[in-house]
Scaffold this motif. Structure first.
Motif, mmCIF file in Angstrom:
data_model
loop_
_atom_site.group_PDB
_atom_site.id
_atom_site.type_symbol
_atom_site.label_atom_id
_atom_site.label_comp_id
_atom_site.label_asym_id
_atom_site.label_seq_id
_atom_site.Cartn_x
_atom_site.Cartn_y
_atom_site.Cartn_z
ATOM 1 N N ALA A 288 60.816 -12.763 63.183
ATOM 2 C CA ALA A 288 60.211 -11.797 62.270
ATOM 3 C C ALA A 288 60.448 -10.355 62.689
ATOM 4 C CB ALA A 288 58.707 -12.059 62.151
ATOM 5 N N LYS A 289 60.762 -10.115 63.960
ATOM 6 C CA LYS A 289 60.973 -8.794 64.538
ATOM 7 C C LYS A 289 59.662 -8.018 64.687
ATOM 8 C CE LYS A 289 65.442 -9.404 64.561
ATOM 9 N NZ LYS A 289 65.480 -10.734 63.935
ATOM 10 N N MET A 290 58.769 -8.074 63.699
ATOM 11 C CA MET A 290 57.471 -7.408 63.812
ATOM 12 C C MET A 290 56.477 -8.088 62.874
ATOM 13 S SD MET A 290 57.686 -3.952 61.519
ATOM 14 C CE MET A 290 58.973 -3.183 62.463
ATOM 15 N N MET A 291 55.217 -8.059 63.254
ATOM 16 C CA MET A 291 54.155 -8.585 62.406
ATOM 17 C C MET A 291 52.812 -8.119 62.947
ATOM 18 S SD MET A 291 53.913 -12.646 63.389
ATOM 19 C CE MET A 291 55.564 -12.986 62.840
ATOM 20 N N SER A 292 51.806 -8.163 62.094
ATOM 21 C CA SER A 292 50.461 -7.812 62.522
ATOM 22 C C SER A 292 49.840 -8.986 63.276
ATOM 23 C CB SER A 292 49.602 -7.443 61.311
ATOM 24 O OG SER A 292 49.443 -8.562 60.449
ATOM 25 N N PHE A 293 48.763 -8.695 63.986
ATOM 26 C CA PHE A 293 48.122 -9.744 64.779
ATOM 27 C C PHE A 293 47.507 -10.822 63.885
ATOM 28 C CE2 PHE A 293 44.623 -11.338 67.567
ATOM 29 C CZ PHE A 293 45.426 -11.827 68.581
ATOM 30 N N SER A 294 46.970 -10.419 62.744
ATOM 31 C CA SER A 294 46.397 -11.404 61.822
ATOM 32 C C SER A 294 47.476 -12.325 61.259
ATOM 33 C CB SER A 294 45.670 -10.687 60.682
ATOM 34 O OG SER A 294 46.550 -9.820 59.990
ATOM 35 N N GLN A 295 48.665 -11.783 60.963
ATOM 36 C CA GLN A 295 49.761 -12.633 60.484
ATOM 37 C C GLN A 295 50.212 -13.604 61.564
ATOM 38 O OE1 GLN A 295 52.553 -9.576 59.424
ATOM 39 N NE2 GLN A 295 51.942 -9.561 57.281
ATOM 40 N N LEU A 296 50.232 -13.153 62.796
ATOM 41 C CA LEU A 296 50.642 -14.020 63.897
ATOM 42 C C LEU A 296 49.678 -15.185 64.062
ATOM 43 C CD1 LEU A 296 52.570 -14.536 66.262
ATOM 44 C CD2 LEU A 296 51.167 -13.028 67.659
ATOM 45 N N LEU A 297 48.375 -14.911 63.979
ATOM 46 C CA LEU A 297 47.384 -15.986 64.101
ATOM 47 C C LEU A 297 47.499 -16.980 62.951
ATOM 48 C CD1 LEU A 297 44.184 -14.024 65.245
ATOM 49 C CD2 LEU A 297 45.669 -15.459 66.642
ATOM 50 N N ALA A 298 47.824 -16.486 61.759
ATOM 51 C CA ALA A 298 47.934 -17.378 60.600
ATOM 52 C C ALA A 298 49.110 -18.337 60.726
ATOM 53 C CB ALA A 298 48.064 -16.554 59.318
ATOM 54 N N LEU A 299 50.193 -17.924 61.394
ATOM 55 C CA LEU A 299 51.370 -18.771 61.518
ATOM 56 C C LEU A 299 51.277 -19.756 62.675
ATOM 57 C CD1 LEU A 299 54.183 -16.158 60.831
ATOM 58 C CD2 LEU A 299 53.419 -17.980 59.322
ATOM 59 N N LEU A 300 50.401 -19.482 63.637
ATOM 60 C CA LEU A 300 50.266 -20.374 64.782
ATOM 61 C C LEU A 300 49.407 -21.580 64.431
ATOM 62 C CD1 LEU A 300 49.777 -17.744 67.633
ATOM 63 C CD2 LEU A 300 51.807 -19.114 67.181
ATOM 64 N N THR A 301 49.348 -22.528 65.362
ATOM 65 C CA THR A 301 48.569 -23.736 65.155
ATOM 66 C C THR A 301 47.102 -23.382 64.961
ATOM 67 O OG1 THR A 301 50.113 -24.865 66.620
ATOM 68 C CG2 THR A 301 48.059 -26.014 66.077
ATOM 69 N N SER A 302 46.456 -24.024 64.003
ATOM 70 C CA SER A 302 45.056 -23.738 63.717
ATOM 71 C C SER A 302 44.190 -24.055 64.934
ATOM 72 C CB SER A 302 44.586 -24.558 62.515
ATOM 73 O OG SER A 302 44.743 -25.943 62.761
ATOM 74 N N GLY A 303 43.180 -23.206 65.148
ATOM 75 C CA GLY A 303 42.265 -23.404 66.259
ATOM 76 C C GLY A 303 42.718 -22.767 67.554
ATOM 77 N N VAL A 304 43.802 -21.997 67.546
ATOM 78 C CA VAL A 304 44.283 -21.377 68.769
ATOM 79 C C VAL A 304 43.360 -20.227 69.152
ATOM 80 C CG1 VAL A 304 45.785 -19.746 67.574
ATOM 81 C CG2 VAL A 304 46.344 -20.465 69.898
ATOM 82 N N ASP A 305 43.225 -19.984 70.446
ATOM 83 C CA ASP A 305 42.337 -18.948 70.957
ATOM 84 C C ASP A 305 42.999 -17.578 70.767
ATOM 85 O OD1 ASP A 305 40.396 -17.500 72.193
ATOM 86 O OD2 ASP A 305 40.920 -18.103 74.237
ATOM 87 N N PRO A 306 42.374 -16.641 70.026
ATOM 88 C CA PRO A 306 42.985 -15.317 69.836
ATOM 89 C C PRO A 306 43.208 -14.578 71.148
ATOM 90 C CG PRO A 306 41.212 -15.670 68.251
ATOM 91 C CD PRO A 306 41.136 -16.796 69.231
ATOM 92 N N THR A 307 42.312 -14.781 72.125
ATOM 93 C CA THR A 307 42.489 -14.102 73.412
ATOM 94 C C THR A 307 43.767 -14.566 74.104
ATOM 95 O OG1 THR A 307 40.087 -13.965 73.623
ATOM 96 C CG2 THR A 307 41.388 -13.584 75.606
ATOM 97 N N ALA A 308 44.031 -15.872 74.058
ATOM 98 C CA ALA A 308 45.256 -16.398 74.659
ATOM 99 C C ALA A 308 46.490 -15.881 73.925
ATOM 100 C CB ALA A 308 45.235 -17.922 74.661
ATOM 101 N N VAL A 309 46.404 -15.798 72.591
ATOM 102 C CA VAL A 309 47.528 -15.266 71.819
ATOM 103 C C VAL A 309 47.766 -13.797 72.161
ATOM 104 C CG1 VAL A 309 48.391 -14.823 69.492
ATOM 105 C CG2 VAL A 309 47.120 -16.913 69.962
ATOM 106 N N LEU A 310 46.675 -13.047 72.290
ATOM 107 C CA LEU A 310 46.794 -11.629 72.619
ATOM 108 C C LEU A 310 47.413 -11.435 74.000
ATOM 109 C CD1 LEU A 310 46.088 -8.906 71.360
ATOM 110 C CD2 LEU A 310 43.907 -8.994 72.552
ATOM 111 N N ARG A 311 47.055 -12.308 74.929
ATOM 112 C CA ARG A 311 47.631 -12.220 76.267
ATOM 113 C C ARG A 311 49.119 -12.588 76.251
ATOM 114 N NH1 ARG A 311 45.030 -16.057 78.337
ATOM 115 N NH2 ARG A 311 43.086 -14.891 78.582
ATOM 116 N N THR A 312 49.484 -13.520 75.394
ATOM 117 C CA THR A 312 50.871 -13.979 75.341
ATOM 118 C C THR A 312 51.780 -13.001 74.605
ATOM 119 O OG1 THR A 312 50.068 -16.269 75.336
ATOM 120 C CG2 THR A 312 52.346 -15.908 74.677
ATOM 121 N N VAL A 313 51.286 -12.428 73.504
ATOM 122 C CA VAL A 313 52.148 -11.571 72.693
ATOM 123 C C VAL A 313 52.521 -10.293 73.433
ATOM 124 C CG1 VAL A 313 50.294 -10.271 71.548
ATOM 125 C CG2 VAL A 313 52.435 -10.679 70.345
ATOM 126 N N GLN A 314 51.686 -9.862 74.385
ATOM 127 C CA GLN A 314 52.013 -8.651 75.137
ATOM 128 C C GLN A 314 53.210 -8.859 76.064
ATOM 129 O OE1 GLN A 314 48.515 -6.277 76.594
ATOM 130 N NE2 GLN A 314 47.356 -8.041 75.892
#
Length: 699
Positions: A288-314
């Protein structure tokens, strides 16, 4: 269930036949109606590519049917075969056949088997592959090829006559050598869609003989579906029960040969779920090259921890205007080169990082200015800008995604950490690209969100010092000779928008230096040429602003209050100056707006002033401490919004439970939590467990 309730009726011996295990295919026709019976006798020819499991069938068409259109059939045959051609695709003057081409089904074929029952025994043969047959229209391309060949032949004939009259002149020939291909580049090329299609096209077709379902040959092949005595091996029956069950139901294993050919830039969401969280985030950001954090959470597996995603995306992306943009070294790995110009990946990453940094400072940037600094080939610059922005007429390149203020308010720690990373990145870029010192952002001055007006203001610090000195000199002279005030103020901003100085009883002139440094990333402000106008045309003889100016200022305040809900006096001044930078010559706003007129206009626009009890150690300026908010906009949230804003007259920060209790008391019933949450996001920002009014956290 008791064993007596489900008695065993019969026992059947099961055998595994292997005679056709490597050559048994299941044909599916998804576009054929279920009521239409396939007639094998209409198949005129068959071809097969065993390596890629491609099948082509030429099926005859009943031209005598009432549903057959002769005129269309003749036209298609004429376009494809031409008139009087020896080699023709169709056997007659009409379209009398169609071609069916197979596509591989991604479902594992090992799940299916063909069963035959004989003498009370069940014989199973596994299906080697499954193909779906669909119509192919490649023969229609022959008409285009034939027309192009005829045009080329005519052009060649016309050129021969002219070439006979002229002598061949020597011409310079450019010789280019291909770059050495690394293992990574080779692997990427071999995984591309173009390479896979080339491999499929290079494999030769194998013509197959057709046999009916009845006859000696068909009966001979049918006997291979039964187990022969030499095929029977009972050694596996001596294995333990668990191992025997695992042999019957093996774990599903991914087989790349059974996956359909797919372009390298296409990401399958079903395959994405099988990856780890880090690989999922990296794959999504790379595609995607770029996306918002809400879009990223929507595409990932349901029930994923936002804190873990935030730590990973950085780890794979950088924050730009509240959105996540993939890092340059992810797209251009080390020791690789640009696919367009062959420039080293290090130079491309350096240029892309600079463009990303510019978008952290401005909403719009000019491509020509960035190109003069990063000094990359045109193709690479174009690719970088198309990944990050979209071109706007007469404005430049605008960042592709809208500014995500909600994310920046919700995760201030992440925003601060990313700002520190960008400061370090800029220090490195300034040395590599030899940037001028005037471009360096001031430390501790984080930009507010890059608005749409932000890119049009640029002024040096020396100019601001000169403005302040001239303003102080004009005020001191005003006490001695008030008549000279207008003449002094007219020279305050050279080639810039003039801020009108009204008489003393009408209020002090608007201070343009109080709120600029806190909101612009480069800490500088000048207005472009052509935005100035004369101040004498918009005031009457008494020194009061004209009705036209007052109406325009009220309209401006109403527009900004409705889009921001909460604004300080300092922020409103900044927005006004930014508006002036885009005004054409002679615009009524460019004639001068005083502090008093701006404050009165906000009240006329329906704003209420919040008497916020600032803490004693606050570093907010007087203009920042003047906070205005729009409580009533005509929607169902007006009462909730008014209640929350009035609470800030008594406390600098609020807790959520206190807000819920106060709102419930004000409306007389239990409030909807979603409604309260929406209003809080409009007028407040959260830090920890406390809610603060927007703009009140100045440091």
């Amino acid at each position: 269930m008791a064993e007596d309730d489900d008695p065993v009726v019969d026992e059947v011996d099961v055998f595994l036949a292997k005679g056709l295990a490597e050559n048994l295919y299941l044909f599916q026709y998804p576009l054929r109606p279920s009521g239409v019976i396939h007639d094998p006798s209409k198949v005129q020819a068959a071809r097969f590519k065993p390596q890629h499991q491609k099948v082509e069938l030429e099926v005859g068409i009943d031209t005598q049917s009432r549903q057959y259109a002769w005129s269309k059939g003749e036209q298609i045959a004429l376009n494809v075969d031409g008139k009087g051609q020896e080699a023709s695709h169709f056997g007659s003057d009409v379209m009398d056949k169609q071609v069916l081409t197979s596509t591989t089904v991604p479902t594992p074929s090992s799940c299916y088997a063909v069963g035959m029952v004989r003498d009370g025994e069940l014989h199973l043969t596994p299906v080697h592959g499954t193909v779906q047959m669909r119509p192919s229209y490649n023969y229609l391309d022959k008409a285009d090829v034939r027309m192009k060949e005829a045009a080329a032949a005519m052009a060649a004939d016309a050129g021969e006559s002219s070439q006979d009259e002229e002598e061949d002149n020597p011409r310079a020939v450019t010789v280019r050598f291909a770059r050495p291909e690394t293992d990574e580049t080779k692997a990427r090329r071999m995984a591309s869609y173009q390479y896979i299609e080339q491999q499929v096209a290079e494999e030769q077709w194998i013509n197959c003989s057709l046999h009916g379902t009845k006859g000696p040959y068909a009966e001979k092949e049918r006997q291979l579906l039964y187990t022969r005595a030499t095929d029977f091996d009972a050694s596996h029956l001596t294995r333990p029960p668990k191992e025997y069950l695992s042999m019957l139901l093996p774990e599903a294993s991914e087989d790349s040969s059974e996956k359909p050919a797919m372009p390298s830039n296409v990401l399958s969401l079903s395959q994405l779920k099988n990856l780890s969280l880090g690989d999922q985030v990296k794959a999504l950001m790379t595609n995607a090259k770029m996306m918002s954090f809400s879009q990223l959470l929507a595409l990932l597996t349901s029930g994923v921890d936002p804190t873990a995603v935030l730590r990973t995306v950085q780890q794979v992306a950088m924050l730009v205007q509240g959105n996540w943009v993939v890092k340059s070294d992810i797209l251009y790995p080390k020791d690789t080169c640009s696919p367009h110009s062959g420039a080293p990946a290090e130079l491309v990453c350096r240029g892309r990082d600079y463009v990303m940094w510019r978008f952290t400072q401005f909403r719009f940037i000019v491509r020509k200015e960035a190109t003069s600094i990063i000094k990359l080939p045109h193709e690479d610059v174009k690719e970088i800008f198309e990944q990050l922005a979209v071109v706007r007429v007469n404005k430049g390149w605008e960042f592709l995604l809208p500014h995500d203020q909600d994310f920046m308010d919700r995760y201030p720690d992440v925003v601060q950490r990313q700002q520190m990373l960008w400061d370090a990145k800029y220090s490195q870029l300034s040395k590599l690209l030899k940037l001028a010192k005037g471009d360096t952002p001031k430390k501790g001055k984080e930009p507010s969100h890059p608005g749409q007006e932000r890119e049009s203001v640029v002024v040096s610090g020396q100019e601001r010092v000169k403005v302040a000195r001239q303003r102080a000199r004009s005020r001191s002279q005003q006490q001695i000779d008030p008549s000279s005030t207008a003449a002094q103020n007219s020279t305050t901003l050279s080639e810039s928008a003039i801020v009108k100085t009204e008489p003393v009883d009408q209020g002090e002139p608007m201070d343009i230096s109080s709120g600029v440094d806190n909101h612009l990333g480069n800490g500088v402000l000048t207005l472009p040429k052509g935005a100035s106008a004369l101040a004498a045309n918009t005031s009457d003889n008494s020194g009061k602003p004209s009705d036209e100016l007052r109406t325009e200022v009220v309209r401006f305040c109403d527009e900004k209050l409705r889009s921001n809900m909460v604004l300080s006096m300092s922020e409103m001044k900044r927005l006004l100056l930014l508006r002036l930078s885009q005004c054409p010559p002679g615009d009524v706003l460019g004639t001068g707006v005083s502090d008093k007129l701006l404050e009165q206009s906000m009240f006329e626009a329906g704003a209420m002033q919040i008497q916020l009890p600032w803490p004693p150690n606050s570093d907010a300026t007087p203009d920042q401490q003047k906070v205005f908010a729009l409580a009533h906009v005509g929607d169902k949230y007006d009462k909730i919004r008014e209640t929350i804003l009035e609470m800030f007259n008594e406390s600098f920060k609020l807790r959520r439970n206190a807000i819920n209790s106060k709102v419930q008391e004000a409306i007389g019933q239990e409030a909807n939590k979603h409604d309260i949450e929406k209003v809080l996001r409009e007028v407040c920002m959260v830090k920890g467990t406390q809610w603060y009014l927007k703009g009140s956290l100045t440091s």
